[in-house]
Design an enzyme around this catalytic site. Structure first.
Site, PDB file in Angstrom:
ATOM      1  N   VAL A 230      -0.679  -4.459   1.838  1.00  0.00           N
ATOM      2  CA  VAL A 230       0.406  -5.074   1.066  1.00  0.00           C
ATOM      3  C   VAL A 230       1.700  -4.355   1.415  1.00  0.00           C
ATOM      4  CG1 VAL A 230       1.315  -5.468  -1.260  1.00  0.00           C
ATOM      5  CG2 VAL A 230      -1.138  -5.723  -0.834  1.00  0.00           C
ATOM      6  N   GLY A 231       2.759  -5.126   1.674  1.00  0.00           N
ATOM      7  CA  GLY A 231       4.046  -4.532   2.031  1.00  0.00           C
ATOM      8  C   GLY A 231       4.940  -4.360   0.815  1.00  0.00           C
ATOM      9  N   ASP A 232       6.225  -4.257   1.090  1.00  0.00           N
ATOM     10  CA  ASP A 232       7.188  -3.995   0.013  1.00  0.00           C
ATOM     11  C   ASP A 232       7.606  -5.251  -0.742  1.00  0.00           C
ATOM     12  OD1 ASP A 232       8.370  -4.784   2.520  1.00  0.00           O
ATOM     13  OD2 ASP A 232      10.315  -4.479   1.570  1.00  0.00           O
TER      14      ASP A 232
ATOM     15  N   GLY B 269       7.705  -2.580   5.820  1.00  0.00           N
ATOM     16  CA  GLY B 269       7.434  -2.414   4.397  1.00  0.00           C
ATOM     17  C   GLY B 269       7.011  -1.030   3.965  1.00  0.00           C
TER      18      GLY B 269
ATOM     19  N   THR C  92      10.511 -12.107   6.771  1.00  0.00           N
ATOM     20  CA  THR C  92      10.370 -12.288   5.325  1.00  0.00           C
ATOM     21  C   THR C  92      11.508 -13.209   4.927  1.00  0.00           C
ATOM     22  OG1 THR C  92       9.306 -10.180   4.743  1.00  0.00           O
ATOM     23  CG2 THR C  92      10.872 -10.995   3.172  1.00  0.00           C
TER      24      THR C  92
HETATM   25  N1  ASP Z   1       8.784  -6.317   4.567  1.00  0.00           N
HETATM   26  C1  ASP Z   1       7.727  -7.135   5.035  1.00  0.00           C
HETATM   27  C2  ASP Z   1       6.442  -6.377   4.974  1.00  0.00           C
HETATM   28  O1  ASP Z   1       6.423  -5.213   5.303  1.00  0.00           O
HETATM   29  C3  ASP Z   1       7.918  -7.638   6.415  1.00  0.00           C
HETATM   30  C4  ASP Z   1       9.335  -7.975   6.789  1.00  0.00           C
HETATM   31  O2  ASP Z   1      10.208  -8.079   5.962  1.00  0.00           O
HETATM   32  O3  ASP Z   1       9.616  -8.142   7.975  1.00  0.00           O
HETATM   33  O4  ASP Z   1       5.440  -6.961   4.646  1.00  0.00           O
END
Ligand code: ASP
Length: 348
Positions: free
Chosen positions: A239-241, A264, A210
């Site tokens: 959908v992630g964080d 996430g 990210t």
């Molecule tokens: N946080 C992101 C997600 O879960 C992925 C990441 O930061 O590596 O979509």
């Protein structure tokens, strides 16, 4: 000899002493805290199993150069008196265009072989925020998120609707081929082939990533933004964080600005970015203590991996992660870009 009543001497003396004490207390209260930098900036380019053996010399150099240019891009805006929001957006736009990071161009692929992008941005002045989830046709998802904040009554738009909103707002469109890089496609094919293997979860081809940025401008305002392609082989519109305000992104001038990266699902369930700010607000702890407590005290025992970059209201940067590495960097007024990749126990 004329004798004054005791009260005529004592009362003025006590009054004079208390005035003196009050003046001293006031002066102490007025003593300004040591000045923070005129402006500051911190970024990440994802956390995960990033070991020296995984990067050859050229790759490492490319990452370091991209991180330094990203910092310089934001630093130029802040140095010229630009806002923290503008700096965050510009830094993330640059990182979205870089094929090195899992955001915009170079994003990981879904199980169906598409790129679905998530992003969010937040203004520390008033907690205004905007986010998009699962967009496929926007070149810079962070700009789409900013348009949601600035030009819509909503906070988060998703999927085809978010793409349509961005197009109607004149946000630059991109063909799906723009996001695809050969390296990421090969990694996708390998991950797919391994999908049933028990080793799949730890394999570097499963690594996520990210990009994120936090900034404090000359007026003391904080902003935060995060943008991602999400997790490799994600399905069903996962959908992630990153686009969830309070999980992957948070900014409030009274406490801190935070951008997260990591697994996430855990960051959502632990409301990581807001939890760090809440610890500062309700417990009065420092940003470092709050970030350590959430990443190491809460996430690590759950088996959750990832990290955050954050700035406190005076612009002091904190970078905390529980993975082997996190692409990261910081820059303050009058300084040079500081860039790191590997863990704190491994000198860069
Ligand atoms: N946080 C992101 C997600 O879960 C992925 C990441 O930061 O590596 O979509």
């Amino acid at each position: 000899m004329r004798r004054f009543p005791r009260s005529r001497i004592l009362v003025p003396a006590v009054l004079a002493l208390s005035c003196l004490a009050a003046a001293c207390a006031e002066r102490r209260a007025e003593t300004p805290p040591p000045p923070g930098p005129a402006w500051s900036l911190a970024i990440h380019g994802g956390a995960g199993t990033i070991r020296r053996v995984d990067l050859d010399g050229q790759q490492e150099q490319d990452y370091r150069a991209a991180l330094a240019t990203a910092l310089q891009t934001g630093g130029d805006i802040l140095e010229a008196g630009g806002s923290s929001l503008d700096a965050v957006e510009a830094v993330i736009r640059f990182m979205e265009d870089s094929p090195l990071f899992n955001a915009g161009r170079g994003a990981v692929f879904t199980a169906e072989g598409a790129n679905e992008l998530d992003a969010s941005i937040m203004d520390g002045r008033d907690r205004d925020a905007g986010a998009v989830a699962g967009v496929r046709t926007v070149r810079h998802p962070i700009t789409a998120a900013r348009r949601v904040m600035d030009a819509s009554p909503h906070v988060m738009l998703s999927g085809a609707g978010a793409d349509a909103f961005a197009a109607a707002q004149g946000v630059e469109q991109a063909d799906p081929a723009w996001f695809r890089t050969e390296a990421r496609w090969q990694s996708h094919l390998r991950a797919k082939a391994r999908a049933d293997s028990t080793a799949a979860a730890d394999h570097p081809d499963r690594k996520h990533g990210t990009v994120g940025c936090v900034a404090r401008d000359r007026d003391g305002h904080l902003a935060a933004g995060t943008s991602t392609g999400g997790m490799t082989l994600k399905r069903w519109g996962r959908v992630g964080d990153a686009p969830i305000i309070g999980a992957g992104t948070w900014a409030d001038d009274r406490t801190c600005a935070v951008s997260a990266t990591g697994h996430g699902e855990y960051f959502i369930r632990n409301v990581v970015a807001y939890d760090i700010a809440a610890l500062m607000e309700y417990r009065g702890v420092s940003l470092q203590a709050a970030a350590d407590s959430v990443i190491h005290g809460k996430l690590t025992p759950q088996g959750a991996t990832g990290g955050v970059v954050a700035l406190d209201r005076d612009g002091r940067a904190v970078m905390v992660f529980n993975t082997e590495g996190m692409y990261r960097g910081s820059l303050t007024a009058g300084g040079a870009p500081q860039v790191s990749i590997y863990g704190p126990d491994l000198p860069d």
